[in-house]
Design a protein around this motif. Structure first.
Motif, PDB file in Angstrom:
ATOM      1  N   LEU A 165       8.281  -4.312   6.769  1.00 52.15           N
ATOM      2  CA  LEU A 165       7.792  -5.419   6.357  1.00 52.15           C
ATOM      3  C   LEU A 165       8.132  -5.963   5.109  1.00 52.15           C
ATOM      4  O   LEU A 165       8.814  -7.182   4.844  1.00 52.15           O
ATOM      5  N   ARG A 166       8.083  -5.052   4.016  1.00 53.71           N
ATOM      6  CA  ARG A 166       8.342  -5.642   2.707  1.00 53.71           C
ATOM      7  C   ARG A 166       9.879  -5.747   2.595  1.00 53.71           C
ATOM      8  O   ARG A 166      10.307  -6.550   2.042  1.00 53.71           O
ATOM      9  N   GLU A 167      10.580  -4.747   3.275  1.00 48.35           N
ATOM     10  CA  GLU A 167      12.165  -5.132   3.333  1.00 48.35           C
ATOM     11  C   GLU A 167      12.585  -6.283   3.802  1.00 48.35           C
ATOM     12  O   GLU A 167      13.622  -6.805   3.351  1.00 48.35           O
ATOM     13  N   GLN A 168      11.762  -6.680   4.744  1.00 45.94           N
ATOM     14  CA  GLN A 168      12.046  -8.071   5.499  1.00 45.94           C
ATOM     15  C   GLN A 168      11.694  -9.325   4.567  1.00 45.94           C
ATOM     16  O   GLN A 168      11.760 -10.504   4.975  1.00 45.94           O
ATOM     17  N   GLY A 169      10.986  -9.154   3.447  1.00 49.59           N
ATOM     18  CA  GLY A 169      10.731 -10.272   2.613  1.00 49.59           C
ATOM     19  C   GLY A 169       9.223 -10.664   2.711  1.00 49.59           C
ATOM     20  O   GLY A 169       8.798 -11.914   2.130  1.00 49.59           O
ATOM     21  N   TYR A 170       8.572 -10.025   3.542  1.00 52.52           N
ATOM     22  CA  TYR A 170       7.105 -10.441   3.706  1.00 52.52           C
ATOM     23  C   TYR A 170       6.007 -10.114   2.600  1.00 52.52           C
ATOM     24  O   TYR A 170       6.325  -8.928   1.973  1.00 52.52           O
ATOM     25  N   ASN A 171       5.482 -11.126   2.087  1.00 51.03           N
ATOM     26  CA  ASN A 171       4.314 -10.628   1.109  1.00 51.03           C
ATOM     27  C   ASN A 171       3.027  -9.923   1.740  1.00 51.03           C
ATOM     28  O   ASN A 171       2.114 -10.559   2.161  1.00 51.03           O
ATOM     29  N   LEU A 172       3.033  -8.549   1.602  1.00 51.47           N
ATOM     30  CA  LEU A 172       2.400  -7.656   1.876  1.00 51.47           C
ATOM     31  C   LEU A 172       1.466  -7.095   0.990  1.00 51.47           C
ATOM     32  O   LEU A 172       1.910  -6.423   0.093  1.00 51.47           O
ATOM     33  N   THR A 173       0.228  -7.328   1.298  1.00 52.13           N
ATOM     34  CA  THR A 173      -0.981  -6.815   0.366  1.00 52.13           C
ATOM     35  C   THR A 173      -1.885  -5.683   1.258  1.00 52.13           C
ATOM     36  O   THR A 173      -2.299  -6.087   2.262  1.00 52.13           O
ATOM     37  N   SER A 174      -1.438  -4.444   0.817  1.00 49.96           N
ATOM     38  CA  SER A 174      -2.714  -3.396   1.457  1.00 49.96           C
ATOM     39  C   SER A 174      -3.736  -3.144   0.412  1.00 49.96           C
ATOM     40  O   SER A 174      -3.403  -2.689  -0.810  1.00 49.96           O
ATOM     41  N   ILE A 175      -4.979  -3.065   0.857  1.00 50.74           N
ATOM     42  CA  ILE A 175      -6.113  -2.774   0.017  1.00 50.74           C
ATOM     43  C   ILE A 175      -6.041  -1.178  -0.556  1.00 50.74           C
ATOM     44  O   ILE A 175      -5.960  -0.937  -1.590  1.00 50.74           O
ATOM     45  N   ALA A 176      -5.804  -0.542   0.608  1.00 52.10           N
ATOM     46  CA  ALA A 176      -5.542   1.097   0.316  1.00 52.10           C
ATOM     47  C   ALA A 176      -4.472   1.476   1.096  1.00 52.10           C
ATOM     48  O   ALA A 176      -4.041   0.990   2.543  1.00 52.10           O
ATOM     49  N   ILE A 177      -3.441   1.993   0.463  1.00 54.23           N
ATOM     50  CA  ILE A 177      -2.223   2.829   1.133  1.00 54.23           C
ATOM     51  C   ILE A 177      -2.388   4.339   1.250  1.00 54.23           C
ATOM     52  O   ILE A 177      -2.397   4.961   0.080  1.00 54.23           O
ATOM     53  N   VAL A 178      -2.606   4.962   2.300  1.00 57.86           N
ATOM     54  CA  VAL A 178      -2.515   6.399   2.535  1.00 57.86           C
ATOM     55  C   VAL A 178      -1.256   7.069   2.329  1.00 57.86           C
ATOM     56  O   VAL A 178      -0.302   6.638   3.419  1.00 57.86           O
ATOM     57  N   ASP A 179      -0.736   7.950   1.580  1.00 60.31           N
ATOM     58  CA  ASP A 179       0.329   8.284   1.540  1.00 60.31           C
ATOM     59  C   ASP A 179       0.632   9.631   2.351  1.00 60.31           C
ATOM     60  O   ASP A 179       1.648  10.032   3.090  1.00 60.31           O
ATOM     61  N   SER A 180      -0.527  10.232   2.443  1.00 62.07           N
ATOM     62  CA  SER A 180      -0.691  11.581   3.314  1.00 62.07           C
ATOM     63  C   SER A 180      -1.879  11.914   3.659  1.00 62.07           C
ATOM     64  O   SER A 180      -2.837  11.781   2.908  1.00 62.07           O
ATOM     65  N   MET A 181      -2.217  12.692   4.880  1.00 60.29           N
ATOM     66  CA  MET A 181      -3.331  13.108   5.290  1.00 60.29           C
ATOM     67  C   MET A 181      -3.092  14.411   5.835  1.00 60.29           C
ATOM     68  O   MET A 181      -2.122  14.863   6.314  1.00 60.29           O
ATOM     69  N   THR A 182      -3.956  15.362   5.732  1.00 60.92           N
ATOM     70  CA  THR A 182      -3.826  16.787   6.260  1.00 60.92           C
ATOM     71  C   THR A 182      -5.086  17.088   7.141  1.00 60.92           C
ATOM     72  O   THR A 182      -5.979  16.278   7.103  1.00 60.92           O
ATOM     73  N   ASP A 183      -4.697  17.728   8.104  1.00 62.94           N
ATOM     74  CA  ASP A 183      -5.762  18.341   9.127  1.00 62.94           C
ATOM     75  C   ASP A 183      -7.198  18.678   8.442  1.00 62.94           C
ATOM     76  O   ASP A 183      -8.249  18.686   9.303  1.00 62.94           O
ATOM     77  N   ASP A 184      -7.191  19.155   7.429  1.00 69.77           N
ATOM     78  CA  ASP A 184      -8.379  19.744   6.720  1.00 69.77           C
ATOM     79  C   ASP A 184      -9.032  18.742   5.993  1.00 69.77           C
ATOM     80  O   ASP A 184     -10.034  18.922   5.203  1.00 69.77           O
ATOM     81  N   GLY A 185      -8.426  17.225   6.134  1.00 74.43           N
ATOM     82  CA  GLY A 185      -9.256  16.330   5.618  1.00 74.43           C
ATOM     83  C   GLY A 185      -8.831  15.466   4.305  1.00 74.43           C
ATOM     84  O   GLY A 185      -9.299  14.692   3.761  1.00 74.43           O
ATOM     85  N   GLN A 186      -7.738  16.168   3.601  1.00 73.08           N
ATOM     86  CA  GLN A 186      -7.371  15.814   2.578  1.00 73.08           C
ATOM     87  C   GLN A 186      -6.655  14.632   2.782  1.00 73.08           C
ATOM     88  O   GLN A 186      -5.747  14.252   3.586  1.00 73.08           O
ATOM     89  N   ILE A 187      -6.963  13.404   1.856  1.00 73.44           N
ATOM     90  CA  ILE A 187      -6.003  12.064   1.870  1.00 73.44           C
ATOM     91  C   ILE A 187      -5.660  11.688   0.732  1.00 73.44           C
ATOM     92  O   ILE A 187      -5.999  11.940  -0.509  1.00 73.44           O
ATOM     93  N   VAL A 188      -4.261  11.653   0.590  1.00 78.27           N
ATOM     94  CA  VAL A 188      -3.464  11.179  -0.863  1.00 78.27           C
ATOM     95  C   VAL A 188      -3.254   9.533  -0.789  1.00 78.27           C
ATOM     96  O   VAL A 188      -2.617   9.221   0.225  1.00 78.27           O
ATOM     97  N   PHE A 189      -3.801   8.983  -1.793  1.00 79.94           N
ATOM     98  CA  PHE A 189      -3.606   7.369  -1.835  1.00 79.94           C
ATOM     99  C   PHE A 189      -2.321   7.083  -2.721  1.00 79.94           C
ATOM    100  O   PHE A 189      -2.200   7.683  -3.831  1.00 79.94           O
ATOM    101  N   ARG A 190      -1.593   6.211  -2.431  1.00 82.55           N
ATOM    102  CA  ARG A 190      -0.472   5.728  -3.454  1.00 82.55           C
ATOM    103  C   ARG A 190      -1.196   4.950  -4.243  1.00 82.55           C
ATOM    104  O   ARG A 190      -2.315   4.113  -4.379  1.00 82.55           O
ATOM    105  N   GLU A 191      -0.567   4.930  -5.617  1.00 85.14           N
ATOM    106  CA  GLU A 191      -1.058   3.926  -6.579  1.00 85.14           C
ATOM    107  C   GLU A 191      -0.761   2.614  -6.528  1.00 85.14           C
ATOM    108  O   GLU A 191       0.373   2.331  -6.009  1.00 85.14           O
ATOM    109  N   ASN A 192      -1.785   1.558  -6.449  1.00 85.07           N
ATOM    110  CA  ASN A 192      -1.373   0.100  -6.237  1.00 85.07           C
ATOM    111  C   ASN A 192      -1.034  -0.349  -7.548  1.00 85.07           C
ATOM    112  O   ASN A 192      -1.596  -0.144  -8.822  1.00 85.07           O
TER     113      ASN A 192
END
Length: 192
Positions: A165-192
């Motif tokens: 969507l960003r490459e198509q030029g849309y002005n996209l705002t995400s409050i939280a962006i999850v970069d990765s998740m593991t089955d043991d519950g670890q979540i890594v967020f992208r810096e906004n």
């Protein structure tokens, strides 16, 4: 934004298959104060865009859309996942594939609620591969409505929807962006 990341860390659950379960506060049981913060964040971002409608798909996006609409003082319009007998007149339609349910469905929106004079903010709870968003964009295109922005509560940054969507030029705002998740519950967020 940190407030949603903190809540996901506290109450979110990672399930096998890259499923992030946030039903205790965002899409089954609703934390209205959190929804208000999300609505305000989207308002702060798009307040000068001339928004005339907030558009989402039933059901999980409706609460977020209503929180946004309070700040913008505009109506919420939502695409239905099936044409019910109580929709009269002509409708816009688009086919959407649901990652969650693993099936295609046709979304519908009455033509009397969206048209070429509208400037729209699209909102939803999640963005993964972007199928639901593409369906809403298709409906806006059919209506001749201008899309001023896209507001997403939680984006799965490891899937292609947001990037595309960003490459198509849309002005996209995400409050939280999850970069990765593991089955043991670890979540890594992208810096906004």
């Amino acid at each position: 934004m940190k407030f949603l990341e903190d809540r996901i860390r506290k109450d979110g659950q990672v399930r096998p298959g890259n499923i992030l379960k946030v039903d205790s506060f965002l899409n089954h049981q609703l934390d209205v104060e959190l929804l208000d913060e999300i609505g305000k964040a989207f308002y702060d971002k798009y307040k000068d865009a001339g928004i005339t409608r907030i558009l989402t798909i039933e059901a999980s996006g409706i609460a977020i859309a209503c929180s946004c609409a309070r700040y913008f003082d505009v109506p919420v319009v939502f695409a239905k996942k099936a044409k019910s007998r109580n929709i009269d007149g002509e409708v816009y339609t688009s086919v959407v594939h649901s990652f969650t349910y693993g099936k295609d469905y046709q979304i519908t929106l009455s033509k009397k609620y969206l048209g070429p004079d509208d400037t729209v903010l699209l909102v939803d709870d999640f963005l993964a591969v972007g199928k639901a968003m593409r369906g809403m964009l298709d409906i806006c295109s059919q209506a001749g409505a201008k899309v001023a922005g896209i507001g997403i509560a939680i984006e799965k940054g490891f899937q292609e929807g947001g990037r595309t969507l960003r490459e198509q030029g849309y002005n996209l705002t995400s409050i939280a962006i999850v970069d990765s998740m593991t089955d043991d519950g670890q979540i890594v967020f992208r810096e906004n």
